[in-house]
Write an enzyme that holds these catalytic residues in place. Structure first.
Site, short mmCIF file in Angstrom:
data_model
loop_
_atom_site.label_atom_id
_atom_site.label_comp_id
_atom_site.label_asym_id
_atom_site.label_seq_id
_atom_site.Cartn_x
_atom_site.Cartn_y
_atom_site.Cartn_z
N HIS A 1 -30.79 12.39 -41.35
CA HIS A 1 -32.16 12.50 -41.85
C HIS A 1 -33.07 11.61 -41.01
CE1 HIS A 1 -29.54 13.79 -45.13
NE2 HIS A 1 -30.56 14.53 -45.54
N TYR B 1 -30.03 20.09 -50.39
CA TYR B 1 -28.78 19.77 -51.09
C TYR B 1 -27.68 20.81 -50.84
CZ TYR B 1 -32.57 17.43 -53.51
OH TYR B 1 -33.71 16.73 -53.78
N HIS C 1 -36.59 24.06 -44.14
CA HIS C 1 -35.89 23.26 -45.15
C HIS C 1 -36.69 23.24 -46.45
CE1 HIS C 1 -32.74 20.55 -46.38
NE2 HIS C 1 -33.48 19.46 -46.42
N ASP D 1 -32.83 16.28 -40.99
CA ASP D 1 -33.52 16.94 -42.11
C ASP D 1 -34.67 16.10 -42.66
OD1 ASP D 1 -31.39 18.65 -41.78
OD2 ASP D 1 -30.85 18.69 -43.90
N ASP D 2 -35.54 16.81 -43.36
CA ASP D 2 -36.54 16.26 -44.29
C ASP D 2 -37.83 15.77 -43.63
OD1 ASP D 2 -34.52 16.81 -46.02
OD2 ASP D 2 -34.26 14.78 -46.80
NI NI Z 1 -32.99 17.60 -47.28
#
Ligand code: NI
Length: 291
Positions: free
Chosen positions: A211, A157, A116, A65-66
């Site tokens: 991540h 989250y 996301h 993610d991210d």
């Molecule tokens: Ni995230």
């Protein structure tokens, strides 16, 4: 008052539900024939949210993610490429806008890319117009830069209400993907902990949350991936894992040996009542995990 045996009511429930809540007389008139076949469970609504999948085989999905991140994502991509592993990247729209070439590379190398949000807010408390903006901008930049429209999203989250999930599914066809293995890599920033948490908690059907913006996470990956491979796990994208997902086996029907007129024991009646309750419920929604 007309008293029907509980078992008759159980057998007849689907037809009673399908029609108007009507005359119980037919149930009384032809009990033996009606009572024999197991009642069919109502068709489950399309599953929108996945925290893990129920699969036949050692399939798992690594998710990152991210990103994309300017240096960590390319490092990770090479590790995945070297091992023939496909993963899923839940990207942040503004990072795609910043690193479009890396987003392209993710897709070109056979990985899945998911939405996301644009700037990683907690969506569950935001107004619908703002949530739409967060998801739509990201959807569009992914499509524009990679040529692929995402079919999966992960709320930052894990915060996304049931209504928002249904709406995102209706609007973009998204499956909402959470996770069952949380490495907490963002918190401890320890390659050893990322590796240990993953290896301890991963099972067939797991969706593992990492991540790719942290060097410590990418540092953990060679050993983590190699040890998962050594355990026999097979890596698929989240969408592939969802395609492999099978519904839980149906609840056993009421015992076939019973004649329709035989009274149920208290224990059997309790079982039937439990089954009815369960038939009436929609599958439980997975609760979002906080992190
Ligand atoms: Ni995230």
């Amino acid at each position: 008052m007309l008293r029907l045996p509980a078992f008759l009511l159980f057998a007849a429930l689907p037809s009673l539900l399908a029609q108007a809540p009507a005359d119980p007389a037919p149930v009384k008139a032809e009990p033996a024939a009606k009572a024999e076949p197991a009642p069919e469970a109502p068709k489950a609504p399309t599953q929108v949210t996945f925290t893990r999948c129920n699969v036949d085989g050692p399939y798992i999905a690594m998710t990152f993610d991210d990103g994309p991140h300017g240096t960590q994502t390319p490092r990770l991509l090479k590790m995945l490429r070297d091992r023939g592993i496909k993963a899923t990247f839940f990207v942040v729209g503004q990072c795609v806008a910043e690193y479009p070439e890396i987003a392209k590379q993710i897709v070109k190398e056979g990985h899945e890319i998911g939405n996301h949000s644009w700037s990683h807010p907690s969506l569950s408390t935001m107004a619908t117009d703002n949530v739409r903006d967060q998801l739509e901008r990201t959807h569009n930049v992914i499509k524009q830069e990679t040529g692929v429209a995402p079919t999966v999203m992960r709320p930052p989250y894990g915060n996304f209400t049931t209504q928002q999930r249904a709406w995102a599914h209706a609007t973009w066809g998204y499956s909402v993907v959470l996770w069952d293995v949380d490495t907490l890599d963002w918190k401890h920033r320890s390659p050893a902990k990322t590796e240990a948490t993953t290896l301890t908690n991963t099972h067939a059907g797991s969706i593992i949350l990492c991540h790719d913006i942290h060097s410590t996470t990418v540092d953990a990956m060679p050993a983590t991936l190699d040890k998962l491979l050594a355990k026999g796990f097979k890596f698929v994208t989240v969408s592939e894992l969802i395609k492999l997902n099978r519904e839980a086996p149906p609840k056993p029907a009421a015992p076939a040996k019973k004649t329709a007129t035989a009274p149920l024991t208290a224990k059997e009646a309790a079982t039937a009542a439990t089954s009815l309750d369960e038939l009436a419920k929609t599958p439980p929604k997975a609760a979002p995990k906080k992190k």
